[in-house]
Design an enzyme around this catalytic site. Structure first.
Site, short mmCIF file in Angstrom:
data_model
loop_
_atom_site.label_atom_id
_atom_site.label_comp_id
_atom_site.label_asym_id
_atom_site.label_seq_id
_atom_site.Cartn_x
_atom_site.Cartn_y
_atom_site.Cartn_z
N TYR A 280 0.84 -1.19 0.00
CA TYR A 280 0.00 0.00 0.00
C TYR A 280 0.88 1.26 0.00
O TYR A 280 1.28 1.77 1.03
CB TYR A 280 -0.93 0.02 1.21
CG TYR A 280 -1.82 -1.19 1.34
CD1 TYR A 280 -2.20 -1.93 0.22
CD2 TYR A 280 -2.29 -1.61 2.58
CE1 TYR A 280 -3.02 -3.05 0.32
CE2 TYR A 280 -3.11 -2.73 2.69
CZ TYR A 280 -3.46 -3.44 1.57
OH TYR A 280 -4.27 -4.55 1.69
N HIS B 22 0.82 -11.97 1.65
CA HIS B 22 -0.01 -11.13 0.79
C HIS B 22 -0.25 -11.79 -0.57
O HIS B 22 0.69 -12.13 -1.29
CB HIS B 22 0.69 -9.79 0.59
CG HIS B 22 -0.24 -8.66 0.24
ND1 HIS B 22 0.15 -7.34 0.30
CD2 HIS B 22 -1.53 -8.65 -0.15
CE1 HIS B 22 -0.86 -6.56 -0.05
NE2 HIS B 22 -1.89 -7.35 -0.34
#
Length: 336
Positions: free
Chosen positions: A61, A128
């Site tokens: 992010y 992830h």
């Protein structure tokens, strides 16, 4: 008028009791556009005051920007006031440097995340987007054992996996000899694609709690489709259905985002639902959407848009699209 009390649910056998609405960190990495940092800091602290106690972020992010922002924003906030999760294995925007599931890299990455977050440990460390690994065996034999070692060192309390394809998540759960403490699924418990509902009994039998992310489908279920980012992988048909549904809601004076968040948060089989909130107004509206029942009119509009716009879709998801694009890019790069 008294503030709404946000219900909380236990995350499996971790002992962590999380608010049913959690703070998603992708917005702090500018995934959905720029934002006012001072207002975002105020909104994060306000969310904690309102009872939201779970924050989820990742290096991906904003390539560390989200973690850095959260680390600065939480300076001086007592550690016992919140639970926090981050992720490893997804990194840079450039395809050839985007993923690395090796034990060495995820170990280094986790330590660097702690530095950005200015923490000694995270409550939950997750792999992830596991579907992008060269194979699930890499996740099972290399990545997860590395996370387990970090857990034993006290750098994280629990470990989990995240991803989009539901079958890949289940395949890893089935094969892993290590205990997986949580599974995060995103965009699969929405008005447009409620596929995760079909997996509830599986995860209950396994004793693994679910975290749900992006009840608005990464911006799909927003007013007029204004929140749909250019990079969104959904097909034109899905995007059109979402925009048409949003227009119908607007014509009837109903907020489609409120419908979407209310829908996802209503499932007790999910511990918490993550939403990015970068203003205090967003915090208030999302708490209300999560905690208050819909009006009769809102429920009728919700049922109509599901029936009229989403149920007819032949494909309600974009599973495999990003993965195929990524593999083609990697193959092309390797040939050069």
């Amino acid at each position: 008028m008294a503030m709404l009390q946000i219900p909380r649910r236990l995350l499996g056998d971790t002992g962590m009791v999380l608010s049913i609405l959690g703070m998603g960190g992708s917005g702090y990495g500018s995934a959905y556009g720029t934002f006012d940092e001072k207002e975002a800091i105020r909104s994060l602290k306000y969310a904690l005051d309102r009872g939201i106690n779970f924050i989820d972020t990742a290096y991906w992010y904003g390539q560390g920007a989200s973690e850095h922002f959260i680390g600065n924003a939480l300076k001086g906030v007592p550690r016992e006031r919140y639970f926090i999760a981050t992720k490893v294995a997804r990194y840079e925007k450039e395809a050839t440097r985007m993923f690395d599931f090796s034990a060495e890299k995820v170990t280094k990455s986790a330590q660097e995340s702690l530095e950005r977050l200015q923490l000694d440990y995270v409550d939950l460390l997750q792999v992830h987007d596991v579907e992008f690994a060269p194979s699930i065996d890499v996740v099972i034999e290399s990545t997860l054992p590395a996370l387990q070692r970090l857990k034993e060192r006290g750098l994280c309390r629990y470990i989990g996996i995240t991803g989009y394809p539901l079958s890949t998540l289940k395949a890893i759960v089935d094969k892993s000899p290590l205990k997986i403490d949580s599974v995060l699924s995103y965009c699969r418990l929405t008005l447009q694609d409620p596929s995760l509902v079909n997996e509830f009994s599986y995860y209950k039998a396994k004793g693994i709690p679910l975290i749900n992310a992006s009840p608005v489908g990464m911006g799909l279920l927003t007013e007029g489709g204004k929140g749909i980012p250019q990079w969104h992988p959904a097909s034109p048909e899905i995007k059109k259905a979402a925009i048409d549904a949003s227009k119908y809601c607007s014509e009837h004076g109903v907020d489609i985002t409120r419908l979407a968040i209310n829908y996802s948060a209503s499932f007790k089989e999910v511990t918490t639902t993550l939403v990015s909130m970068i203003t205090k107004t967003m915090v208030d509206s999302n708490i209300e959407a999560s905690c208050l029942p819909l009006t009769k009119k809102e429920a009728e509009v919700r049922d109509y848009i599901k029936r009229a716009f989403f149920d007819p879709l032949n494909f309600k998801h974009w599973e495999g699209i990003e993965l195929e694009r990524y593999r083609k890019t990697i193959k092309s790069a390797n040939l050069q």
